[in-house]
Design an enzyme around this catalytic site. Structure first.
Site, PDB file in Angstrom:
ATOM      1  N   PHE A 197      40.469  65.792 134.294  1.00  0.00           N
ATOM      2  CA  PHE A 197      40.015  66.743 133.185  1.00  0.00           C
ATOM      3  C   PHE A 197      39.094  67.737 133.812  1.00  0.00           C
ATOM      4  CE2 PHE A 197      40.960  64.289 129.307  1.00  0.00           C
ATOM      5  CZ  PHE A 197      40.944  62.993 129.845  1.00  0.00           C
TER       6      PHE A 197
ATOM      7  N   LYS B 116      45.200  77.128 133.543  1.00  0.00           N
ATOM      8  CA  LYS B 116      46.133  76.021 132.950  1.00  0.00           C
ATOM      9  C   LYS B 116      47.622  76.408 133.356  1.00  0.00           C
ATOM     10  CE  LYS B 116      42.866  73.619 131.559  1.00  0.00           C
ATOM     11  NZ  LYS B 116      42.504  72.267 132.120  1.00  0.00           N
TER      12      LYS B 116
ATOM     13  N   GLY C 237      40.687  88.284 121.636  1.00  0.00           N
ATOM     14  CA  GLY C 237      41.219  87.330 122.443  1.00  0.00           C
ATOM     15  C   GLY C 237      41.924  86.113 121.642  1.00  0.00           C
TER      16      GLY C 237
ATOM     17  N   GLY D 148      32.543  64.137 130.719  1.00  0.00           N
ATOM     18  CA  GLY D 148      32.699  65.085 129.625  1.00  0.00           C
ATOM     19  C   GLY D 148      33.176  64.818 128.224  1.00  0.00           C
TER      20      GLY D 148
ATOM     21  N   ASN E  91      28.821  70.065 133.673  1.00  0.00           N
ATOM     22  CA  ASN E  91      28.660  70.667 132.179  1.00  0.00           C
ATOM     23  C   ASN E  91      28.649  69.416 131.350  1.00  0.00           C
ATOM     24  OD1 ASN E  91      28.983  72.349 129.816  1.00  0.00           O
ATOM     25  ND2 ASN E  91      31.468  72.109 130.112  1.00  0.00           N
TER      26      ASN E  91
ATOM     27  N   TYR F 199      41.215  81.476 132.205  1.00  0.00           N
ATOM     28  CA  TYR F 199      41.143  80.038 131.709  1.00  0.00           C
ATOM     29  C   TYR F 199      42.155  79.780 131.488  1.00  0.00           C
ATOM     30  CZ  TYR F 199      40.856  75.908 128.970  1.00  0.00           C
ATOM     31  OH  TYR F 199      41.493  74.885 128.498  1.00  0.00           O
TER      32      TYR F 199
ATOM     33  N   SER G 216      46.576  73.206 128.214  1.00  0.00           N
ATOM     34  CA  SER G 216      46.189  73.519 126.725  1.00  0.00           C
ATOM     35  C   SER G 216      47.182  74.325 126.069  1.00  0.00           C
ATOM     36  CB  SER G 216      45.037  74.489 126.958  1.00  0.00           C
ATOM     37  OG  SER G 216      44.467  75.324 125.807  1.00  0.00           O
TER      38      SER G 216
ATOM     39  N   THR H 222      47.028  77.007 124.740  1.00  0.00           N
ATOM     40  CA  THR H 222      46.418  78.334 125.280  1.00  0.00           C
ATOM     41  C   THR H 222      47.700  78.771 126.062  1.00  0.00           C
ATOM     42  OG1 THR H 222      44.301  77.706 125.463  1.00  0.00           O
ATOM     43  CG2 THR H 222      44.828  79.913 126.478  1.00  0.00           C
TER      44      THR H 222
ATOM     45  N   VAL I  92      32.251  83.611 110.751  1.00  0.00           N
ATOM     46  CA  VAL I  92      33.565  83.240 110.749  1.00  0.00           C
ATOM     47  C   VAL I  92      34.508  84.602 111.074  1.00  0.00           C
ATOM     48  CG1 VAL I  92      35.589  83.046 109.160  1.00  0.00           C
ATOM     49  CG2 VAL I  92      33.440  81.688 108.789  1.00  0.00           C
TER      50      VAL I  92
HETATM   51  C1  WQD Z   1      38.821  78.075 116.745  1.00  0.00           C
HETATM   52  C2  WQD Z   1      38.941  79.032 115.554  1.00  0.00           C
HETATM   53  C3  WQD Z   1      37.843  81.385 116.138  1.00  0.00           C
HETATM   54  C4  WQD Z   1      33.528  79.970 116.537  1.00  0.00           C
HETATM   55  C5  WQD Z   1      39.546  77.352 122.617  1.00  0.00           C
HETATM   56  C6  WQD Z   1      40.285  77.498 124.118  1.00  0.00           C
HETATM   57  C7  WQD Z   1      41.179  76.196 123.940  1.00  0.00           C
HETATM   58  C8  WQD Z   1      40.303  75.057 123.913  1.00  0.00           C
HETATM   59  C9  WQD Z   1      39.632  75.084 122.514  1.00  0.00           C
HETATM   60  C10 WQD Z   1      39.507  74.417 126.013  1.00  0.00           C
HETATM   61  C11 WQD Z   1      39.025  80.287 116.107  1.00  0.00           C
HETATM   62  C12 WQD Z   1      36.844  80.599 115.024  1.00  0.00           C
HETATM   63  C13 WQD Z   1      35.029  79.784 116.324  1.00  0.00           C
HETATM   64  C14 WQD Z   1      32.755  80.377 115.724  1.00  0.00           C
HETATM   65  C15 WQD Z   1      34.637  81.039 114.370  1.00  0.00           C
HETATM   66  N1  WQD Z   1      39.300  74.849 124.788  1.00  0.00           N
HETATM   67  N2  WQD Z   1      35.609  80.338 115.292  1.00  0.00           N
HETATM   68  N3  WQD Z   1      33.253  81.216 114.568  1.00  0.00           N
HETATM   69  O1  WQD Z   1      39.425  79.693 120.398  1.00  0.00           O
HETATM   70  O2  WQD Z   1      41.198  78.001 119.328  1.00  0.00           O
HETATM   71  O3  WQD Z   1      40.405  77.467 121.727  1.00  0.00           O
HETATM   72  O4  WQD Z   1      38.827  76.172 122.524  1.00  0.00           O
HETATM   73  O5  WQD Z   1      40.367  73.700 126.402  1.00  0.00           O
HETATM   74  O6  WQD Z   1      41.915  76.353 125.364  1.00  0.00           O
HETATM   75  O7  WQD Z   1      41.208  78.542 124.013  1.00  0.00           O
HETATM   76  O8  WQD Z   1      38.727  77.159 119.831  1.00  0.00           O
HETATM   77  O9  WQD Z   1      36.874  76.468 118.492  1.00  0.00           O
HETATM   78  O10 WQD Z   1      36.685  78.448 119.835  1.00  0.00           O
HETATM   79  O11 WQD Z   1      37.737  78.710 117.941  1.00  0.00           O
HETATM   80  O12 WQD Z   1      35.107  81.715 113.370  1.00  0.00           O
HETATM   81  O13 WQD Z   1      31.585  80.555 115.954  1.00  0.00           O
HETATM   82  O14 WQD Z   1      37.521  79.140 115.041  1.00  0.00           O
HETATM   83  O15 WQD Z   1      37.878  82.666 115.878  1.00  0.00           O
HETATM   84  O16 WQD Z   1      39.793  81.086 114.956  1.00  0.00           O
HETATM   85  P1  WQD Z   1      40.055  78.273 120.543  1.00  0.00           P
HETATM   86  P2  WQD Z   1      37.371  77.806 118.981  1.00  0.00           P
END
Ligand code: WQD
Length: 344
Positions: free
Chosen positions: A82, A155, A299, A11, A36, A151, A126, A128, A219
């Site tokens: 992982f 964790k 979310g 991964g 994946n 998810y 995470s 999270t 965004v």
């Molecule tokens: C980051 C920011 C979005 C896509 C998640 C999981 C976390 C980890 C990382 C696994 C946010 C914004 C995103 C887009 C956007 N995963 N965004 N347009 O949600 O912080 O974390 O992924 O371990 O556990 O929760 O990461 O990259 O999805 O988003 O504006 O097309 O980018 O709103 O503010 P996130 P993300």
């Protein structure tokens, strides 16, 4: 040579960690079901390090298959876990798939570690688990909040399962690493993030938009309580994150743990907004990005970044790569992927 088992080692974060482990002199055995990721990742690892890791195509939820690996590699001294499903929104649609995959695999691992006296575990957790912190930067002692997704819940539950298990079985040692947002790619552009289908995460969507695979980046919101209105995250270069796993393994191998389990925030300590990342990507790579501000994504939390002091002091680890290196390496990797697609 000390042997380390890496589940999910083909991964994104796993493959970068395998490279760092091999370059630190460890023998690596990868367990992955390729659900994946691609077996081609092994070639990328080999091209970087000159060492082909052992590979077992196994699903961690398959106890018998996992037991066969434990018997075959009973001399392994640590496991880095992982392997897990990690798409937040998919977990909301398919909660049982996430609970089964992420928790059964972990419980299989812990049972087999006890049976085969495999002493050390590094667990991929995470940020999270913190949800939207009330106080920033977030420390390891910040409250764990009710998770917004299955998810994230896997964790939190995973950390609890590990804690209860190591308290009951002193022969197992564990370090829990709470990641912030992993981004970027190895400088060689021989390994990187391979999102399945439409990327959920920001950086792969940015690079796919810049290269023309996606028409436009959305965004998600600019009405948050942040300087430019867009969400803030702690973006950490995946190689910095990978190196944290090597020092965590070494801490346990050298018997330096001060408690069991130990938990560390693995972040840069710097928060960057979506719009800052978008701007930096364009400036550093001299490309323009087609993006549009749209409504908030369900979310999403508003802002989170790490207080990584404990990891810095206890692990002797610190993120060193700049946001420029992050956006440059992410773009170089996307360009490399395009070259591969054209060649095929
Ligand atoms: C980051 C920011 C979005 C896509 C998640 C999981 C976390 C980890 C990382 C696994 C946010 C914004 C995103 C887009 C956007 N995963 N965004 N347009 O949600 O912080 O974390 O992924 O371990 O556990 O929760 O990461 O990259 O999805 O988003 O504006 O097309 O980018 O709103 O503010 P996130 P993300």
């Amino acid at each position: 040579m000390t042997k380390i088992i890496v589940t999910g080692g083909t991964g994104y974060i796993g493959s970068h960690t395998v490279v760092e482990l091999q370059q630190a002199g460890y023998e690596v055995v990868i367990i992955d079901n390729l659900s994946n990721s691609s077996v081609d990742v092994l070639q990328g690892i080999f091209a970087i390090t000159g060492v082909m890791p052992s590979f077992e195509k196994i699903d961690c939820t398959d106890y018998q298959a996992m037991e066969s690996v434990f018997k075959k590699h009973a001399d392994a001294q640590a496991i880095i876990h992982f392997a897990a499903s990690k798409a937040v929104n998919e977990s909301v649609e398919k909660p049982l798939l996430y609970y089964r995959n992420n928790l059964v695999s972990l419980m299989n691992l812990l049972e087999l570690m006890a049976t085969y006296t495999m002493p050390n575990l590094v667990f991929s957790s995470s940020c999270t688990v913190y949800g939207q912190p009330d106080i920033l930067p977030v420390t390891e002692n910040s409250p764990i909040k009710v998770s917004l997704s299955p998810y994230g819940n896997t964790k939190q539950i995973g950390e609890e399962i590990i804690t209860d298990t190591v308290h009951a079985n002193k022969s197992i040692h564990a370090i829990i690493l709470r990641y912030f947002n992993p981004v970027g790619a190895h400088e060689s552009a021989l390994i990187g993030e391979l999102p399945n289908g439409v990327p959920q995460n920001l950086m792969p969507f940015v690079t796919q938009t810049a290269i023309g695979i996606r028409e436009k980046l959305s965004v998600f919101g600019n009405d948050y309580d942040t300087p430019d209105g867009s969400c803030i995250r702690d973006y950490i270069h995946v190689v910095d994150l990978a190196k944290a796993h090597v020092v965590a393994v070494e801490r346990m191998l050298q018997g330096k743990q001060k408690q069991n389990p130990e938990t560390f925030n693995v972040g840069t300590g710097v928060g960057l907004s979506v719009l800052e990342i978008v701007q930096k990507f364009q400036d550093v790579n001299n490309v323009s990005l087609n993006y549009q501000i749209v409504g908030r994504r369900a979310g999403d939390i508003e802002k989170v970044w790490a207080d990584a002091t404990i990891a810095n002091n206890e692990l002797g680890w610190k993120a060193t790569k700049s946001v420029e290196e992050i956006v440059q390496s992410a773009w170089k990797w996307e360009l490399q992927l395009q070259k591969k697609r054209k060649a095929n």
